[in-house]
Design a protein around this motif. Structure first.
Motif, PDB file in Angstrom:
ATOM      1  N   LEU A  50       0.815  -1.209   0.000  1.00 36.26           N
ATOM      2  CA  LEU A  50       0.000   0.000   0.000  1.00 36.26           C
ATOM      3  C   LEU A  50       0.855   1.268   0.000  1.00 36.26           C
ATOM      4  CD1 LEU A  50      -2.753  -0.964   2.603  1.00 36.26           C
ATOM      5  CD2 LEU A  50      -2.704  -1.382   0.129  1.00 36.26           C
ATOM      6  N   ILE A  51       0.380   2.266  -0.736  1.00 37.60           N
ATOM      7  CA  ILE A  51       0.998   3.590  -0.731  1.00 37.60           C
ATOM      8  C   ILE A  51       0.449   4.364   0.458  1.00 37.60           C
ATOM      9  CG2 ILE A  51       1.332   5.708  -2.055  1.00 37.60           C
ATOM     10  CD1 ILE A  51       0.826   4.078  -4.597  1.00 37.60           C
ATOM     11  N   GLY A  52       1.321   5.097   1.143  1.00 33.27           N
ATOM     12  CA  GLY A  52       0.927   5.755   2.377  1.00 33.27           C
ATOM     13  C   GLY A  52      -0.162   6.800   2.227  1.00 33.27           C
ATOM     14  N   LYS A  53      -0.070   7.658   1.207  1.00 31.03           N
ATOM     15  CA  LYS A  53      -1.035   8.742   1.092  1.00 31.03           C
ATOM     16  C   LYS A  53      -2.462   8.222   0.890  1.00 31.03           C
ATOM     17  CE  LYS A  53      -1.780  13.288  -0.988  1.00 31.03           C
ATOM     18  NZ  LYS A  53      -3.207  13.134  -1.321  1.00 31.03           N
ATOM     19  N   PRO A  54      -2.722   7.348  -0.095  1.00 31.85           N
ATOM     20  CA  PRO A  54      -4.087   6.827  -0.202  1.00 31.85           C
ATOM     21  C   PRO A  54      -4.502   5.994   1.000  1.00 31.85           C
ATOM     22  CG  PRO A  54      -2.646   5.751  -1.797  1.00 31.85           C
ATOM     23  CD  PRO A  54      -1.887   6.911  -1.229  1.00 31.85           C
ATOM     24  N   ALA A  55      -3.548   5.348   1.670  1.00 34.92           N
ATOM     25  CA  ALA A  55      -3.893   4.614   2.893  1.00 34.92           C
ATOM     26  C   ALA A  55      -4.410   5.576   3.963  1.00 34.92           C
ATOM     27  CB  ALA A  55      -2.689   3.843   3.410  1.00 34.92           C
ATOM     28  N   SER A  56      -3.773   6.751   4.059  1.00 33.00           N
ATOM     29  CA  SER A  56      -4.229   7.734   5.043  1.00 33.00           C
ATOM     30  C   SER A  56      -5.592   8.316   4.675  1.00 33.00           C
ATOM     31  CB  SER A  56      -3.197   8.860   5.173  1.00 33.00           C
ATOM     32  OG  SER A  56      -3.146   9.657   3.994  1.00 33.00           O
ATOM     33  N   THR A 100      -2.232  -9.986   3.768  1.00 31.51           N
ATOM     34  CA  THR A 100      -1.019  -9.383   4.314  1.00 31.51           C
ATOM     35  C   THR A 100      -0.861  -7.979   3.746  1.00 31.51           C
ATOM     36  OG1 THR A 100       0.075 -11.520   4.590  1.00 31.51           O
ATOM     37  CG2 THR A 100       1.500  -9.585   4.418  1.00 31.51           C
ATOM     38  N   ILE A 101      -0.462  -7.052   4.591  1.00 29.72           N
ATOM     39  CA  ILE A 101      -0.260  -5.667   4.159  1.00 29.72           C
ATOM     40  C   ILE A 101       1.217  -5.315   4.254  1.00 29.72           C
ATOM     41  CG2 ILE A 101      -0.679  -3.246   4.746  1.00 29.72           C
ATOM     42  CD1 ILE A 101      -3.529  -3.957   5.374  1.00 29.72           C
ATOM     43  N   GLY A 102       1.799  -4.973   3.098  1.00 25.72           N
ATOM     44  CA  GLY A 102       3.167  -4.488   3.025  1.00 25.72           C
ATOM     45  C   GLY A 102       3.180  -3.003   2.697  1.00 25.72           C
ATOM     46  N   HIS A 103       4.362  -2.483   2.419  1.00 25.75           N
ATOM     47  CA  HIS A 103       4.541  -1.042   2.278  1.00 25.75           C
ATOM     48  C   HIS A 103       5.154  -0.692   0.930  1.00 25.75           C
ATOM     49  CE1 HIS A 103       3.480  -0.585   6.521  1.00 25.75           C
ATOM     50  NE2 HIS A 103       4.125  -1.735   6.667  1.00 25.75           N
ATOM     51  N   HIS A 104       4.777   0.512   0.431  1.00 21.81           N
ATOM     52  CA  HIS A 104       5.132   0.897  -0.944  1.00 21.81           C
ATOM     53  C   HIS A 104       5.408   2.403  -1.041  1.00 21.81           C
ATOM     54  CE1 HIS A 104       5.474  -0.310  -5.075  1.00 21.81           C
ATOM     55  NE2 HIS A 104       4.409   0.355  -5.516  1.00 21.81           N
ATOM     56  N   THR A 105       5.978   2.973   0.030  1.00 17.05           N
ATOM     57  CA  THR A 105       6.350   4.388   0.162  1.00 17.05           C
ATOM     58  C   THR A 105       5.135   5.288   0.390  1.00 17.05           C
ATOM     59  OG1 THR A 105       6.336   5.113  -2.172  1.00 17.05           O
ATOM     60  CG2 THR A 105       8.335   4.002  -1.359  1.00 17.05           C
ATOM     61  N   TRP A 106       5.397   6.580   0.515  1.00 13.87           N
ATOM     62  CA  TRP A 106       4.358   7.569   0.794  1.00 13.87           C
ATOM     63  C   TRP A 106       3.680   8.057  -0.476  1.00 13.87           C
ATOM     64  CZ3 TRP A 106       0.872   9.730   3.626  1.00 13.87           C
ATOM     65  CH2 TRP A 106       0.462  11.050   3.443  1.00 13.87           C
ATOM     66  N   ASN A 109      10.130   7.519  -7.353  1.00 12.78           N
ATOM     67  CA  ASN A 109      11.264   6.685  -7.757  1.00 12.78           C
ATOM     68  C   ASN A 109      12.416   6.962  -6.791  1.00 12.78           C
ATOM     69  OD1 ASN A 109      13.672   5.706  -8.961  1.00 12.78           O
ATOM     70  ND2 ASN A 109      12.722   5.788 -10.985  1.00 12.78           N
ATOM     71  N   LEU A 110      12.710   6.013  -5.925  1.00 17.71           N
ATOM     72  CA  LEU A 110      13.689   6.253  -4.860  1.00 17.71           C
ATOM     73  C   LEU A 110      15.121   6.288  -5.363  1.00 17.71           C
ATOM     74  CD1 LEU A 110      12.277   4.235  -1.828  1.00 17.71           C
ATOM     75  CD2 LEU A 110      11.699   6.516  -2.651  1.00 17.71           C
ATOM     76  N   SER A 111      15.351   5.869  -6.585  1.00 19.34           N
ATOM     77  CA  SER A 111      16.704   5.929  -7.135  1.00 19.34           C
ATOM     78  C   SER A 111      17.029   7.305  -7.701  1.00 19.34           C
ATOM     79  CB  SER A 111      16.882   4.876  -8.233  1.00 19.34           C
ATOM     80  OG  SER A 111      16.088   5.191  -9.370  1.00 19.34           O
ATOM     81  N   LYS A 112      16.038   8.207  -7.704  1.00 22.71           N
ATOM     82  CA  LYS A 112      16.230   9.514  -8.320  1.00 22.71           C
ATOM     83  C   LYS A 112      16.026  10.679  -7.362  1.00 22.71           C
ATOM     84  CE  LYS A 112      15.051   7.958 -12.979  1.00 22.71           C
ATOM     85  NZ  LYS A 112      14.180   8.154 -14.167  1.00 22.71           N
ATOM     86  N   GLU A 168      10.542   9.223   2.558  1.00 22.22           N
ATOM     87  CA  GLU A 168       9.514   8.618   1.712  1.00 22.22           C
ATOM     88  C   GLU A 168       9.150   7.222   2.211  1.00 22.22           C
ATOM     89  OE1 GLU A 168       7.003   8.274  -1.815  1.00 22.22           O
ATOM     90  OE2 GLU A 168       7.848   9.969  -0.721  1.00 22.22           O
ATOM     91  N   ILE A 169      10.153   6.456   2.602  1.00 22.34           N
ATOM     92  CA  ILE A 169       9.910   5.119   3.139  1.00 22.34           C
ATOM     93  C   ILE A 169       9.189   5.190   4.483  1.00 22.34           C
ATOM     94  CG2 ILE A 169      11.036   3.046   4.073  1.00 22.34           C
ATOM     95  CD1 ILE A 169      13.258   3.493   1.951  1.00 22.34           C
ATOM     96  N   ASP A 170       9.745   6.015   5.399  1.00 21.50           N
ATOM     97  CA  ASP A 170       9.196   6.074   6.752  1.00 21.50           C
ATOM     98  C   ASP A 170       7.807   6.694   6.797  1.00 21.50           C
ATOM     99  OD1 ASP A 170      11.310   4.806   7.924  1.00 21.50           O
ATOM    100  OD2 ASP A 170      12.327   6.630   8.578  1.00 21.50           O
TER     101      ASP A 170
END
Length: 258
Positions: free
Chosen positions: A91-97, A112-118, A122-125, A134-136
């Motif tokens: 799940l993406i944080g913003k729509p989850a909120s 099961t619920i995992g995490h997919h940033t806020w 693109n975390l490589s950029k 972004e992760i936290d």
């Protein structure tokens, strides 16, 4: 540890309570539960890493990214419930909120619920400091929606990079925090525009070659929501089995002798 055990109990109990007798693979829909431990399997998915989950021939793990998105996530949940199948939602944080009730519904139905940033950046950029934020922020938002507690320690330590765009630093960060990074073994390419029929053919053709693996879908895509019931029928008709992944409980430190 109590939370992980509770989530495992929910998944097992709800699968056992499924009333349908003609469901996928077995009467439970989900053939088995696989506990994933970050210490022994820190990164999985052959599209990104050299190892994947220890699946047998004709076993698949269903994963969904980019939710929650009410118009389509609810349809995906209905299809999974119809066949008593358990999946993993990153799940993406913003729509989850914005849709905490849907986050809680996903968990309550045994997934099961995992995490997919806020924000699905693109975390490589982006800069390292922004990457950690972004992760936290994403983890904290999902945990708040789930449990009413804003914490950067995930109750289920599973994470998937947007676009699989990792870096050595972000991989090391997540591994140091005991968070399993999920790639995928193959996917439906549902970020491309196509009809549900076209998507079904694409994913079943890929499954015929791979024969097992972690499959990536997006529950935010209408074509995937429309296609999913037919795909689950295909799995059942062709004797595939769905494996549900959960986090392994943390190791208990032995008590020292006095």
């Amino acid at each position: 540890m109590a939370l992980v055990i509770a989530m495992e109990w929910i998944a097992t109990a709800q699968a056992a309570d499924c009333p349908r007798q003609d469901t996928l693979g077995t009467t439970l829909g989900t053939s088995r539960i696989l506990k994933v431990d970050a210490a022994t399997t820190p990164r999985v998915g052959l599209k990104s890493f050299p190892q994947t989950l220890p699946l047998q021939d004709h076993e698949v793990v269903l994963t969904f990214d980019d939710g929650p998105w009410p118009p389509t996530t609810t349809r995906v949940l209905a299809a999974l419930a119809h066949d008593c199948v358990r999946a993993t939602f990153f799940l993406i944080g913003k729509p989850a909120s914005e849709h905490p009730e849907l986050v809680r519904r996903i968990a309550a139905e045994g997934h099961t619920i995992g995490h997919h940033t806020w924000l699905h950046r693109n975390l490589s950029k982006i800069k390292p400091g922004e990457t950690t934020e972004e992760i936290d922020h994403g983890i904290s938002a999902v945990e708040m929606a789930l449990h009413g507690l804003a914490t950067t320690t995930p109750s289920t330590p599973f994470f998937r990079f947007p676009g699989f765009a990792s870096t050595p630093a972000t991989l090391d960060l997540l591994q140091s925090r005991g968070i399993v990074v999920f790639g995928a073994d193959f996917w439906a390419s549902d970020w491309n525009r196509m009809t549900p029929r076209q998507e079904l053919k694409l994913i079943t053709d890929r499954l015929k070659v791979a024969r097992k693996g972690i499959i990536l879908f997006h529950d935010s895509k209408a074509q995937t929501a429309a296609m999913l019931p037919a795909f689950l029928r295909y799995l059942k008709d062709n004797h595939y089995h769905v494996v549900h992944v959960i986090a392994a409980p943390p190791a208990v430190e032995p008590k020292s002798a006095h």
